[in-house]
Write a protein that holds these residues in place. Structure first.
Motif, short mmCIF file in Angstrom:
data_model
loop_
_atom_site.label_atom_id
_atom_site.label_comp_id
_atom_site.label_asym_id
_atom_site.label_seq_id
_atom_site.Cartn_x
_atom_site.Cartn_y
_atom_site.Cartn_z
N ILE A 120 0.83 -1.21 0.00
CA ILE A 120 0.00 0.00 0.00
C ILE A 120 0.86 1.26 0.00
CG2 ILE A 120 -2.01 -1.06 1.09
CD1 ILE A 120 -0.99 -0.01 3.77
N CYS A 121 2.19 1.09 0.15
CA CYS A 121 3.10 2.24 0.22
C CYS A 121 3.53 2.66 -1.18
CB CYS A 121 4.30 1.90 1.09
SG CYS A 121 3.85 1.44 2.78
N ASP A 122 2.56 2.94 -2.06
CA ASP A 122 2.84 3.20 -3.47
C ASP A 122 3.85 4.31 -3.69
OD1 ASP A 122 0.16 4.64 -2.62
OD2 ASP A 122 1.07 5.88 -4.16
N ALA A 123 3.91 5.27 -2.78
CA ALA A 123 4.77 6.45 -3.01
C ALA A 123 6.26 6.10 -3.04
CB ALA A 123 4.52 7.49 -1.92
N ILE A 124 6.63 4.97 -2.44
CA ILE A 124 8.07 4.70 -2.27
C ILE A 124 8.49 3.35 -2.85
CG2 ILE A 124 8.39 6.26 -0.32
CD1 ILE A 124 8.13 3.87 1.56
N LEU A 125 7.72 2.85 -3.84
CA LEU A 125 8.10 1.59 -4.50
C LEU A 125 8.92 1.90 -5.74
CD1 LEU A 125 4.77 -0.44 -4.25
CD2 LEU A 125 6.58 -0.10 -2.55
N THR A 126 10.25 1.76 -5.63
CA THR A 126 11.14 2.04 -6.75
C THR A 126 11.98 0.80 -7.01
OG1 THR A 126 12.52 3.11 -5.09
CG2 THR A 126 11.28 4.55 -6.55
N PRO A 127 12.51 0.65 -8.24
CA PRO A 127 13.22 -0.60 -8.57
C PRO A 127 14.47 -0.83 -7.73
CG PRO A 127 12.69 0.66 -10.55
CD PRO A 127 12.40 1.55 -9.39
N GLN A 128 15.25 0.24 -7.49
CA GLN A 128 16.53 0.08 -6.81
C GLN A 128 17.06 1.45 -6.42
OE1 GLN A 128 18.62 -1.62 -10.31
NE2 GLN A 128 19.87 0.22 -10.27
N PRO A 129 18.05 1.52 -5.52
CA PRO A 129 18.65 2.81 -5.16
C PRO A 129 19.25 3.49 -6.39
CG PRO A 129 19.30 1.12 -3.59
CD PRO A 129 18.62 0.41 -4.72
N GLY A 130 19.31 4.82 -6.36
CA GLY A 130 19.85 5.56 -7.48
C GLY A 130 21.38 5.49 -7.55
N ALA A 131 21.90 5.70 -8.74
CA ALA A 131 23.35 5.68 -8.94
C ALA A 131 24.02 6.86 -8.23
CB ALA A 131 23.68 5.71 -10.44
N LEU A 132 23.31 7.98 -8.12
CA LEU A 132 23.85 9.13 -7.39
C LEU A 132 23.55 9.05 -5.90
CD1 LEU A 132 22.91 12.18 -9.69
CD2 LEU A 132 25.04 10.85 -9.65
N THR A 133 22.36 8.55 -5.55
CA THR A 133 21.96 8.58 -4.14
C THR A 133 22.66 7.51 -3.32
OG1 THR A 133 20.04 7.13 -4.54
CG2 THR A 133 19.67 9.51 -4.72
N PHE A 134 22.89 6.32 -3.91
CA PHE A 134 23.41 5.23 -3.09
C PHE A 134 24.80 5.50 -2.50
CE2 PHE A 134 25.56 1.07 -2.58
CZ PHE A 134 24.88 0.69 -1.43
N PRO A 135 25.75 6.01 -3.28
CA PRO A 135 27.08 6.26 -2.69
C PRO A 135 27.02 7.25 -1.51
CG PRO A 135 27.20 6.35 -5.07
CD PRO A 135 25.74 6.28 -4.73
N ILE A 136 26.15 8.24 -1.61
CA ILE A 136 26.00 9.20 -0.50
C ILE A 136 25.48 8.49 0.74
CG2 ILE A 136 24.71 11.25 0.29
CD1 ILE A 136 24.55 12.08 -2.74
N LEU A 137 24.48 7.65 0.56
CA LEU A 137 23.86 6.97 1.70
C LEU A 137 24.78 5.89 2.26
CD1 LEU A 137 20.22 6.93 0.36
CD2 LEU A 137 21.10 8.22 2.32
N GLN A 138 25.54 5.23 1.38
CA GLN A 138 26.47 4.21 1.86
C GLN A 138 27.50 4.85 2.79
OE1 GLN A 138 28.67 2.26 -1.27
NE2 GLN A 138 28.86 0.37 -0.07
N ARG A 139 27.90 6.07 2.48
CA ARG A 139 28.90 6.77 3.28
C ARG A 139 28.30 7.31 4.58
NH1 ARG A 139 30.90 12.02 3.61
NH2 ARG A 139 29.58 12.84 1.94
N LEU A 140 27.04 7.75 4.55
CA LEU A 140 26.50 8.55 5.66
C LEU A 140 25.33 7.94 6.43
CD1 LEU A 140 26.47 12.07 3.93
CD2 LEU A 140 28.09 11.27 5.67
N ALA A 141 24.70 6.88 5.92
CA ALA A 141 23.41 6.47 6.51
C ALA A 141 23.35 4.99 6.83
CB ALA A 141 22.27 6.83 5.56
N GLY A 142 22.29 4.63 7.59
CA GLY A 142 21.96 3.25 7.85
C GLY A 142 22.24 2.84 9.28
#
Lengths: 323, 323
Positions: free
Chosen positions: B232-254
């Motif tokens: 039911i969470c239609d707003a956030i169903l995407t195929p995979q992390p972005g090529a630009l967003t993932f490196p930022i999050l890998q470094r800073l998040a989780g």
């Protein structure tokens, strides 16, 4: 007596304790209204209504030894929660006298904030008498719901914020409409606007059949409601305008707006869809006036005064979207 | 590349066009969570989600002659509305490619903002291919939903506001949890916090079965979702992390947080009752994590990313209060 200095002093005492609520708008809501509608979302205030402001102003103004003995309030629910939380944050006891037919969520929340709740029958018992007896017995200080200089000053902080936000948007003219019970919020806002944004004129909004303020403003003398039950707008059903609030509003506000319970429910539903806020019917009558009353100017700031509603009432409001 | 300077520049371009959303809290919600919970209410943003920020940043960064030819976006609804309104306010045409199963209210609102809406089948058609063809045919500029430096910068303005608001409350440590699709908002917030509030660590939140970001952060490589329907969470169903967003999050998040659809519905209902805001399920997964996941610190700021939901879905959420 409440004046702009008392309002500014009350606002400075509540910094950090109350939320500066946003002024919301939605292009699609403007289209429905046929005018520009801005909504001061006091439903987002801590405890779910503006009442925390007046309660905070009153409690914080008490001498410390008086406050330490505890406070008492009578309220259908929003003032109850405001006084209960303000007392808890000041570390003093609170007794709240509530009508037995108040929404269950308001009674439960008032207890959860740590207050002692005493229920009474709105039709057969006199809340003032019950409150007066408890004041005498326990040495509590009564925090009146609206007819008190400090309470009016606290609610007036909403008007200071509206004036600042309107100026930031370049708004110098238009109407401010607020849901109105005894007139404490309305009087406080009117005084604040007189000082900080005199081009904005205040109007009260009430439900059909409980329009004591509109009739009082129209006739120039205090008029009573015939009944105190029979509207879903429980938050704003009061016997008559206050002795302190009415002269302020007679000088600065009106004419009063009146909307039906169905229009209040429709406003709840449209606020759900377009603004993503939760309103109780009594907190939506000002928005209903902005949406459905032709005799207001092209720009209307409506104060959405509270959001403490049950799931059942909200389902009734959502059903108006299906019609 | 998005850095803090790009975020600050985007924030300054959107002054007056976006709402500074409040950071809400409720004592009774903290009691349910067993921790202090603050909610950045982006459901109150104009268009009902944070997406207006990124869309505004992208459109306002385009050269005027390019922008005048119009823009195109593909989106399940919130990015659609953000781009549609940003284009309307900039006076340029917008074409929005939307899945046919997007909530009716999002499709209707996107059209009401003046955009041309083209529907496609999420299971059988490729929205990127449809978008690319329209770019070529009509000379439109594609506004990507998340994997774009300016869009990430625009969403990062949420992080700047959180840092300012947290500092005002004296909060220097804790978690910020945000609902996460492709990671544009998460990456922008993470960069803003790195600069302005480095003691606050970002976590993503996703629904069970669509936890591509959580698995990507755990494994250190980009992981795909098996399906793109079924939550039911239609707003956030995407195929995979972005090529630009993932490196930022890998470094800073989780690490990434995962919640069930039922927990998201319960969070919608508790936000109704205690915060008086309207959330869509996909906009409530971060609050659900703050309420129900034990492995987060004592203070959690959750970003409530959107509130565009139908009455039917909201009734489903309210039903969890009766259980």
């Amino acid at each position: 007596m409440t004046d702009i200095a008392l309002i500014r002093a009350a606002a400075s005492r509540m910094a950090g304790a109350v939320v500066k609520t946003p002024l919301l708008s939605a292009p699609l809501l403007d289209r429905i209204a046929g005018r520009r509608v801005l909504v001061k979302a006091e439903c987002l205030q801590v405890t779910g209504s503006f009442k925390l402001r007046g309660a905070w102003a009153a409690l914080s103004a008490l001498p410390e030894d008086i406050r330490a003995c505890g406070v008492i309030a009578y309220s259908s629910g929003n003032h109850a929660q405001g006084v209960a939380l303000a007392a808890a944050r000041h570390g003093v006891p609170a007794v709240i006298v509530m009508p037995a037919d108040a929404p269950a969520i308001k009674i439960a929340n008032t207890r959860a904030y740590g207050a002692e709740v005493i229920l009474y029958d709105r039709a057969t018992e006199d809340r003032d008498a019950i409150g007066a007896a408890l004041v005498t017995e326990r040495g509590l200080t009564l925090v009146k719901p609206y007819d008190d200089a400090q309470v009016i000053a606290g609610q007036g902080s909403v008007g200071l914020e509206i004036a600042t936000e309107a100026a930031a948007l370049g708004l110098r003219e238009g109407a401010v409409v607020t849901c109105c019970g005894g007139g404490g919020l309305a009087a406080g806002i009117a005084l604040a606007l007189e000082a900080d944004s005199p081009g904005l004129r205040l109007h009260t909004a009430e439900p059909t059949g409980f329009d004591d303020m509109a009739r009082s403003l129209a006739t120039g003398t205090i008029q009573r409601n015939e009944r105190l039950k029979g509207s879903i707008c429980d938050a704003i059903l009061t016997p008559q305008p206050g002795a302190l609030t009415f002269p302020i509003l007679q000088r600065l506000a009106g004419p009063g707006q009146v909307v039906t319970d169905l229009e209040a429910l429709q406003a709840v539903a449209l606020a759900f869809r377009h603004l993503h806020i939760v309103l109780e019917p009594g907190g939506a009558v000002a928005l209903a006036a902005a949406l459905f009353r032709p005799d207001l100017p092209q720009t209307v700031i409506s104060v959405a005064t509270g959001g403490n509603t049950d799931a059942e009432m909200f389902r009734r409001a959502l059903a108006t979207l299906d019609a």
